[in-house]
Design an enzyme around this catalytic site. Sequence first.
Site, PDB file in Angstrom:
ATOM      1  NE  ARG A  32      19.765  -8.669  14.641  1.00 18.55           N
ATOM      2  CZ  ARG A  32      21.060  -8.399  14.610  1.00 18.55           C
ATOM      3  NH1 ARG A  32      21.749  -8.367  15.741  1.00 18.55           N
ATOM      4  NH2 ARG A  32      21.677  -8.163  13.477  1.00 18.55           N
ATOM      5  CG  ASP A 140      11.814  -4.683   3.476  1.00 21.69           C
ATOM      6  OD1 ASP A 140      12.745  -4.866   2.662  1.00 21.69           O
ATOM      7  OD2 ASP A 140      11.781  -5.221   4.596  1.00 21.69           O
TER       8      ASP A 140
END
Length: 277
Positions: A32, A140
Site C-alpha cells: 500500500r 466511514d
Amino acid sequence: MTDEDFRRLCEFLYRRSGMVFTEARRYYVERRLSERMRATGTPSFASYFARLRSDQSGEVEPFINAFTVNETYFFREEHQLQCLSTDLLSARLKERPAGRPIRIWSVPCSTGEEPYSIAIWLLEHWPQVDAFEIEIIGSDIDTRALEAARAGLFGRRALMRLPEALVAKYFEPVDDEHWRLIADLRQSIGFSTVNLVDLAQTRAHGRFDVIFCRNVLIYFDEASRRMAAENLYENLLPGGFICLGHSESMSRISPLFEVRRFADAIIYQRPGERGDG
C-alpha cells in the site's frame, strides 16, 4: 523500509485511524505504501513520510483510504436486521419523545451496502415504517468508499444475498454486471466522514437509537477498541442499542454496556431508565 521505518509508519497510521498493523502484515503495508509513493511521485520513504507528517497536498486522507477494508454486501448478518425490526425499534419507541426521529447509524458504512440494507429491510419488514421519521446515517473514515456509497452503484457480488424481487424493486440495471439504487433510496441516507477514535468527530454526529458497528473493532488494539467503545457509548441515547460483528464482543472491550439476548441476536445496550431517552 527499514524496521524503524515500518514502526514509524504503523505508529502514524495507528494514531490517525486506530488501525493496528503488525510485522505479520508487513507485505500488505509495504504494498500500500508503494502504491501511494508512485501515485505522488515520491522517490523515497523519508520524503514520503515527511509529506505525510506535514500533510502536503492532503496526502493523509488517501493514505488512510489505502489501508481500509471494504468487503461487504447487502443483508449481511441478516439476523441483526431481523432483530432490529422485531425487537430493537419497538423498545426504542417506548422511550421516544413525541416528534423526535428514530436515528440509526451505520459506522463504518464502507460503500453503503449496510445503511441501504437497513433502509430496504425496514421498508419491507417493519409495518410502522411510514408512521415515523427515520434518519439513517452512514459514516466511514474512507472518503473513497463514501463517494461510492453516494453513487449507489453495485456489482453482482454486493447483491448476491438480495432476493431478485428486491433487486428489481429497488435497483435499476446499468449493464449486465452493475445495478444502481433508485434515486429516492439514495437520497434518503446521509453520508459523512468519521474516525471512531476521534471523540470530536463522533460527538458531532449526535446521539442515536441504534448503532451498527460491525467488523471494524477487530482491526484495533485493546486501547483503541476501548476508546472507540467509549465514543460510541456517548453517541447512544440512554437505552440505545449497538450491534457488533459476529466475532466481536463488547463484554471483552468495555463494561459500559449491558448484554441483551433477543431471539435473533445478541445486542449491547447503553443502560437507561424509561423516559430519559
